[in-house]
Design a protein around this motif. Structure first.
Motif, PDB file in Angstrom:
ATOM      1  N   SER A   1      34.826 -55.948 -33.631  1.00  0.00           N
ATOM      2  CA  SER A   1      34.252 -56.801 -34.669  1.00  0.00           C
ATOM      3  C   SER A   1      33.102 -57.624 -34.103  1.00  0.00           C
ATOM      4  O   SER A   1      32.034 -57.725 -34.709  1.00  0.00           O
ATOM      5  CB  SER A   1      35.331 -57.713 -35.257  1.00  0.00           C
TER       6      SER A   1
ATOM      7  N   ASN B   1      43.426 -60.377 -40.790  1.00  0.00           N
ATOM      8  CA  ASN B   1      42.222 -61.221 -40.828  1.00  0.00           C
ATOM      9  C   ASN B   1      41.028 -60.541 -40.171  1.00  0.00           C
ATOM     10  O   ASN B   1      39.902 -60.616 -40.684  1.00  0.00           O
ATOM     11  CB  ASN B   1      42.493 -62.580 -40.181  1.00  0.00           C
TER      12      ASN B   1
ATOM     13  N   ASN C   1      37.651 -59.578 -42.224  1.00  0.00           N
ATOM     14  CA  ASN C   1      36.344 -60.012 -41.718  1.00  0.00           C
ATOM     15  C   ASN C   1      35.418 -58.832 -41.475  1.00  0.00           C
ATOM     16  O   ASN C   1      34.213 -58.907 -41.734  1.00  0.00           O
ATOM     17  CB  ASN C   1      36.506 -60.816 -40.427  1.00  0.00           C
TER      18      ASN C   1
ATOM     19  N   THR D   1      37.971 -66.779 -45.781  1.00  0.00           N
ATOM     20  CA  THR D   1      37.227 -65.515 -45.760  1.00  0.00           C
ATOM     21  C   THR D   1      37.167 -64.901 -47.146  1.00  0.00           C
ATOM     22  O   THR D   1      36.117 -64.420 -47.584  1.00  0.00           O
ATOM     23  CB  THR D   1      37.866 -64.527 -44.769  1.00  0.00           C
TER      24      THR D   1
END
Length: 166
Positions: free
Chosen positions: A85, A113, A117, A149
């Motif tokens: 990421s 998460n 993302n 988010t």
């Protein structure tokens, strides 16, 4: 080590952890470990994987992750996803995610998460929402990071009603 004592696995684990912010020194510890005939165990390999992943050193993290005797768990998979990421390598994130699912691991909040993302960064808002809904269906409770988010996802997608219903 200079006192004439024979270092063991625990000695080197401690040294590697002491150099968790300095990959070059950690690698030197590994060289010293080999010189002393101490074998790497899964805890040492996991420590090195976390070190390389957190410093975005994909080549060395991938080398450890692909070792046939390396025992992976949800944390190591998530560390790899998080590293990819940060490197914005979304295809590898999805590949690691598919592998962890195929291996039968239960997905953690942190893993969800990272994946949300990932999709948000690619402006794949429907995919981010699908992961969010899957997370809730699986019984994993969203946290403040998740909600934040998703608020951004819904805002960027101009879905204010969905943002308000969070």
């Amino acid at each position: 080590l200079s006192q004439g004592l024979s270092p063991d696995t625990n000695t080197f684990k401690g040294l590697i952890l002491a150099y968790r912010n300095d990959t070059n020194s950690a690698l030197k510890v590994c060289e010293r470990m080999k010189m002393h005939g101490v074998e790497s165990d899964n805890i040492i390999l996991t420590s090195l994987l976390y070190l390389f992943a957190s410093s975005k050193n994909a080549v060395q993290a991938e080398q450890i992750f692909s070792l046939p005797h390396f025992e992976r768990d949800i944390k190591t998979y998530t560390s790899m996803m998080d590293m990819y990421s940060k490197l914005e390598d979304y295809q590898k994130i999805e590949a690691v995610y598919r592998e962890l699912i195929s291996e039968g691991f239960e997905v953690s909040l942190t893993t969800y998460n990272v994946l949300i993302n990932c999709f948000a960064a690619q402006e794949q808002y429907e995919s981010a929402e699908a992961v969010f809904l899957s997370m809730k269906e699986s019984g994993v409770a969203p946290c403040a990071v998740t909600f934040s988010t998703m608020l951004k996802v819904y805002g960027d997608a101009r879905r204010t009603n969905d943002a308000q219903s969070l």
